[in-house]
Design an enzyme around this catalytic site. Structure first.
Site, PDB file in Angstrom:
ATOM      1  N   HIS A 168      44.818   5.370  90.193  1.00 38.00           N
ATOM      2  CA  HIS A 168      44.947   3.950  89.864  1.00 38.00           C
ATOM      3  C   HIS A 168      46.060   3.301  90.688  1.00 38.00           C
ATOM      4  O   HIS A 168      47.232   3.655  90.552  1.00 38.00           O
ATOM      5  CB  HIS A 168      45.230   3.808  88.357  1.00 38.00           C
ATOM      6  CG  HIS A 168      45.309   2.401  87.901  1.00 38.00           C
ATOM      7  ND1 HIS A 168      46.171   1.969  86.933  1.00 38.00           N
ATOM      8  CD2 HIS A 168      44.630   1.295  88.306  1.00 38.00           C
ATOM      9  CE1 HIS A 168      46.023   0.661  86.763  1.00 38.00           C
ATOM     10  NE2 HIS A 168      45.099   0.241  87.577  1.00 38.00           N
ATOM     11  N   ASN A 170      49.661  -0.217  82.272  1.00 40.17           N
ATOM     12  CA  ASN A 170      48.988  -1.300  81.558  1.00 40.17           C
ATOM     13  C   ASN A 170      49.259  -1.268  80.061  1.00 40.17           C
ATOM     14  O   ASN A 170      49.256  -2.311  79.404  1.00 40.17           O
ATOM     15  CB  ASN A 170      47.484  -1.269  81.825  1.00 40.17           C
ATOM     16  CG  ASN A 170      47.152  -1.900  83.165  1.00 40.17           C
ATOM     17  OD1 ASN A 170      47.897  -2.740  83.660  1.00 40.17           O
ATOM     18  ND2 ASN A 170      46.049  -1.496  83.757  1.00 40.17           N
ATOM     19  N   GLU A 221      48.901   5.816  89.520  1.00 42.57           N
ATOM     20  CA  GLU A 221      48.783   6.657  88.329  1.00 42.57           C
ATOM     21  C   GLU A 221      47.648   7.641  88.586  1.00 42.57           C
ATOM     22  O   GLU A 221      46.579   7.248  89.064  1.00 42.57           O
ATOM     23  CB  GLU A 221      48.439   5.808  87.098  1.00 42.57           C
ATOM     24  CG  GLU A 221      49.592   4.952  86.614  1.00 42.57           C
ATOM     25  CD  GLU A 221      49.198   4.040  85.457  1.00 42.57           C
ATOM     26  OE1 GLU A 221      49.971   3.956  84.496  1.00 42.57           O
ATOM     27  OE2 GLU A 221      48.130   3.397  85.509  1.00 42.57           O
ATOM     28  N   SER A 224      41.290   0.739  85.513  1.00 45.07           N
ATOM     29  CA  SER A 224      42.551   0.593  84.793  1.00 45.07           C
ATOM     30  C   SER A 224      42.337   0.819  83.313  1.00 45.07           C
ATOM     31  O   SER A 224      43.294   0.812  82.557  1.00 45.07           O
ATOM     32  CB  SER A 224      43.161  -0.789  85.019  1.00 45.07           C
ATOM     33  OG  SER A 224      42.241  -1.734  85.397  1.00 45.07           O
TER      34      SER A 224
HETATM   35  C1  LIG Z   1      46.041  -4.609  86.227  1.00 42.75           C
HETATM   36  C2  LIG Z   1      46.237  -3.295  86.803  1.00 42.75           C
HETATM   37  O1  LIG Z   1      45.426  -2.412  86.544  1.00 42.75           O
HETATM   38  C3  LIG Z   1      47.410  -2.906  87.556  1.00 42.75           C
HETATM   39  C4  LIG Z   1      48.116  -3.926  88.358  1.00 42.75           C
HETATM   40  O2  LIG Z   1      47.805  -4.143  89.483  1.00 42.75           O
HETATM   41  S1  LIG Z   1      49.387  -4.675  87.578  1.00 42.75           S
HETATM   42  C5  LIG Z   1      50.102  -5.707  88.813  1.00 42.75           C
HETATM   43  C6  LIG Z   1      51.207  -5.019  89.529  1.00 42.75           C
HETATM   44  N1  LIG Z   1      51.770  -5.926  90.489  1.00 42.75           N
HETATM   45  C7  LIG Z   1      52.893  -6.622  90.268  1.00 42.75           C
HETATM   46  O3  LIG Z   1      53.527  -6.494  89.253  1.00 42.75           O
HETATM   47  C8  LIG Z   1      53.255  -7.585  91.360  1.00 42.75           C
HETATM   48  C9  LIG Z   1      54.615  -8.193  91.148  1.00 42.75           C
HETATM   49  N2  LIG Z   1      54.940  -9.059  92.272  1.00 42.75           N
HETATM   50  C10 LIG Z   1      55.469  -8.569  93.438  1.00 42.75           C
HETATM   51  O4  LIG Z   1      55.697  -7.381  93.614  1.00 42.75           O
HETATM   52  C11 LIG Z   1      55.769  -9.587  94.507  1.00 42.75           C
HETATM   53  O5  LIG Z   1      55.861 -10.847  93.894  1.00 42.75           O
HETATM   54  C12 LIG Z   1      54.668  -9.652  95.643  1.00 42.75           C
HETATM   55  C13 LIG Z   1      54.741  -8.372  96.463  1.00 42.75           C
HETATM   56  C14 LIG Z   1      53.255  -9.823  95.090  1.00 42.75           C
HETATM   57  C15 LIG Z   1      54.944 -10.861  96.513  1.00 42.75           C
HETATM   58  O6  LIG Z   1      56.270 -10.812  96.889  1.00 42.75           O
HETATM   59  P1  LIG Z   1      57.058 -12.127  97.388  1.00 42.75           P
HETATM   60  O7  LIG Z   1      58.412 -11.677  97.787  1.00 42.75           O
HETATM   61  O8  LIG Z   1      56.920 -13.206  96.382  1.00 42.75           O
HETATM   62  O9  LIG Z   1      56.184 -12.656  98.566  1.00 42.75           O
HETATM   63  P2  LIG Z   1      56.208 -12.260 100.082  1.00 42.75           P
HETATM   64  O10 LIG Z   1      57.552 -12.498 100.691  1.00 42.75           O
HETATM   65  O11 LIG Z   1      55.041 -13.013 100.641  1.00 42.75           O
HETATM   66  O12 LIG Z   1      55.869 -10.724 100.054  1.00 42.75           O
HETATM   67  C16 LIG Z   1      56.841  -9.691  99.944  1.00 42.75           C
HETATM   68  C17 LIG Z   1      56.368  -8.548 100.755  1.00 42.75           C
HETATM   69  O13 LIG Z   1      55.090  -8.078 100.288  1.00 42.75           O
HETATM   70  C18 LIG Z   1      54.094  -8.204 101.308  1.00 42.75           C
HETATM   71  N3  LIG Z   1      52.845  -8.642 100.693  1.00 42.75           N
HETATM   72  C19 LIG Z   1      52.690  -9.596  99.762  1.00 42.75           C
HETATM   73  N4  LIG Z   1      51.401  -9.673  99.404  1.00 42.75           N
HETATM   74  C20 LIG Z   1      50.743  -8.747 100.128  1.00 42.75           C
HETATM   75  C21 LIG Z   1      49.389  -8.336 100.203  1.00 42.75           C
HETATM   76  N5  LIG Z   1      48.437  -8.890  99.451  1.00 42.75           N
HETATM   77  N6  LIG Z   1      49.061  -7.350 101.072  1.00 42.75           N
HETATM   78  C22 LIG Z   1      50.001  -6.766 101.837  1.00 42.75           C
HETATM   79  N7  LIG Z   1      51.304  -7.103 101.804  1.00 42.75           N
HETATM   80  C23 LIG Z   1      51.665  -8.096 100.964  1.00 42.75           C
HETATM   81  C24 LIG Z   1      54.617  -9.223 102.246  1.00 42.75           C
HETATM   82  O14 LIG Z   1      54.099  -9.030 103.544  1.00 42.75           O
HETATM   83  C25 LIG Z   1      56.122  -8.977 102.193  1.00 42.75           C
HETATM   84  O15 LIG Z   1      56.492  -7.870 102.972  1.00 42.75           O
HETATM   85  P3  LIG Z   1      57.925  -7.838 103.743  1.00 42.75           P
HETATM   86  O16 LIG Z   1      58.951  -8.183 102.728  1.00 42.75           O
HETATM   87  O17 LIG Z   1      58.015  -6.416 104.234  1.00 42.75           O
HETATM   88  O18 LIG Z   1      57.768  -8.846 104.824  1.00 42.75           O
END
Ligand SMILES: CC(=O)CC(=O)SCCNC(=O)CCNC(=O)[C@H](O)C(C)(C)COP(=O)(O)OP(=O)(O)OC[C@H]1O[C@@H](n2cnc3c(N)ncnc32)[C@H](O)[C@@H]1OP(=O)(O)O
Length: 285
Positions: A142, A193, A154, A121
Site C-alpha cells: 500500500h 488509514n 504498508e 487501502s
Molecule cells: C488514502 C490512502 O489509502 C493513503 C493515502 O494516500 S493518505 C495521503 C497521504 N499523503 C499525505 O498525507 C500528503 C500530505 N501532503 C504533503 O506531503 C505535501 O503537501 C505534498 C508533497 C503533497 C505537497 O508538498 P508542498 O510542499 O505543498 O508542494 P510542492 O512544493 O509542490 O511539493 C513538495 C515536493 O513534493 C514534490 N511533489 C509534489 N507533488 C508531487 C507529485 N504528485 N508527484 C511527484 N512529486 C510531487 C514536489 O516536486 C516537491 O519536491 P521538492 O521539494 O524536492 O522540489
C-alpha cells in the site's frame, strides 16, 4: 538485488501512475494497463507530465527522464502481463472489480512464483488471495499519495500469504524502491488509514456543523501541528470518493461511529465533487 525486474501496474489513475513512476525511476521494466485507450492516454499524459516536472525541478536529468519513459509501456490487454515478476493492482476500491482482476492475473501471469500485489487501502487481502490459485503469493503493498514523494509503504499479508512472498515484497519495497516498509495485519484501514480516516471525517463534520471555516480548519492543523496539509485539503488530494469508500469499509468491519461518513461527504461524492482530480472538492482547483 531482488529477482523482480519486470513489473505490471493495473490502473493508471492517481495511484497507479504514481506507483508506475516510482518503479520505472527505480530502473524496472514497467508495463501499465488500463481498461480503455482513452483512460490509458490520460494516465500516460499524467505520468509523463510528472516525469517532466521532476526533470524541470532538477530531481532527475533530462537523460534520466527519457530513460525512465523508455522503461514504461502501456496496454489495454492484461494478457500482456504474462512475463511479469510482480504485478501491483491499483484500480478503484471496489471489491468485485479487484477480484475479477486477480482472477485474470492468476490466469495470465506465467512465472510460477510471481507476486500478485494490491494497493488496496481497505479491501481484505484474503478476499483477493482466495480468488486466485496461488493465495500464498498475494500480498498488500500500500503506497501513499503522492507515491513518488511519500516514503512509506504498508505491507499487508493475507492469512494465506507465505513468509517468502512477504519478505520478497519487503526487499522489493525497501531495497529496490527505497521506501520504508511497515507491516500491518489484514484489518480494514491497516495502520495509517485506521488513524487518518477518523481524523479526516472529524474535520469534515466540524466543517459541516459550522464550527469553523474550511480555511481555519486547515490552517489550524498546518500551523498548529505542522502538518503539511490541513485535513480538508488532504481529503481533496486523496479523493473524496476514496475517503468515503475507505471509511465505509472500516465502518463495515468495526461498526464504530467514528468511521461513519458524515452526510456532507456522501453528498459531495454524489455530486461528483471528488477533490483535485475533478477540479472541485472542499476547494476549487
Ligand atoms: C488514502 C490512502 O489509502 C493513503 C493515502 O494516500 S493518505 C495521503 C497521504 N499523503 C499525505 O498525507 C500528503 C500530505 N501532503 C504533503 O506531503 C505535501 O503537501 C505534498 C508533497 C503533497 C505537497 O508538498 P508542498 O510542499 O505543498 O508542494 P510542492 O512544493 O509542490 O511539493 C513538495 C515536493 O513534493 C514534490 N511533489 C509534489 N507533488 C508531487 C507529485 N504528485 N508527484 C511527484 N512529486 C510531487 C514536489 O516536486 C516537491 O519536491 P521538492 O521539494 O524536492 O522540489
Amino acid at each position: 538485488m531482488t529477482d523482480i525486474e519486470r513489473v505490471g501496474v493495473v490502473g493508471c489513475g492517481q495511484m497507479g501512475a504514481g506507483i508506475a513512476e516510482v518503479c520505472a525511476r527505480a530502473g524496472l521494466d514497467v508495463k501499465v494497463a488500463e481498461t480503455t485507450g482513452e483512460a490509458l492516454e490520460f494516465g500516460r499524459t499524467r505520468l509523463f507530465g510528472s516525469l517532466a516536472k521532476a526533470a524541470e525541478r532538477g530531481k532527475i536529468s533530462a537523460a534520466e527522464r527519457d530513460a525512465t519513459q523508455a522503461r514504461l509501456s502501456f496496454t489495454t490487454d492484461l494478457g500482456e502481463f504474462a512475463d511479469r515478476d510482480l504485478v501491483i493492482e491499483a484500480v478503484v476500491e471496489n471489491e468485485q472489480v479487484k477480484t475479477e482482476i486477480f482472477q485474470v492475473l492468476d490466469q495470465v501471469v506465467s512465472r510460477p512464483d510471481a507476486i500478485l500485489a494490491s494497493n488496496t487501502s481497505s479491501i481484505p487481502l484474503v478476499k483477493l488471495a482466495v480468488a486466485t490459485s496461488r493465495p500464498d503469493q498475494v500480498v498488500g503493498i500500500h503506497f501513499f499519495n503522492p507515491a513518488p514523494v511519500q516514503k512509506l509503504v504498508e505491507l499487508i499479508p493475507a492469512l494465506t500469504t507465505s513468509e517468502g512472498t512477504l519478505s520478497r515484497a519487503q526487499l522489493f519495497a525497501e531495497k529496490v524502491l527505497g521506501k520504508h516498509a511497515i507491516r500491518a495485519q489484514d484489518r480494514s484501514g491497516f495502520v495509517v488509514n485506521a488513524l487518518l480516516i477518523p481524523y479526516l471525517l472529524s474535520a469534515i463534520r466540524m466543517f459541516e456543523t459550522g464550527i469553523a471555516s474550511r480555511e481555519d480548519i486547515d490552517n489550524g492543523m498546518e500551523m498548529g501541528c505542522a502538518h503539511p496539509m490541513g485535513p480538508l485539503k488532504l481529503s481533496d488530494l486523496i479523493g473524496l470518493d476514496t475517503v468515503a469508500s475507505v471509511a465505509q469499509s472500516m465502518y463495515d468491519e468495526y461498526k464504530e461511529p467514528l468511521y461513519a461518513a458524515p452526510p456532507l461527504l456522501a453528498r459531495m461524492v454524489d455530486a461528483g465533487r471528488l477533490g483535485r482530480k475533478t477540479g472541485s472538492g472542499f476547494y476549487t482547483y
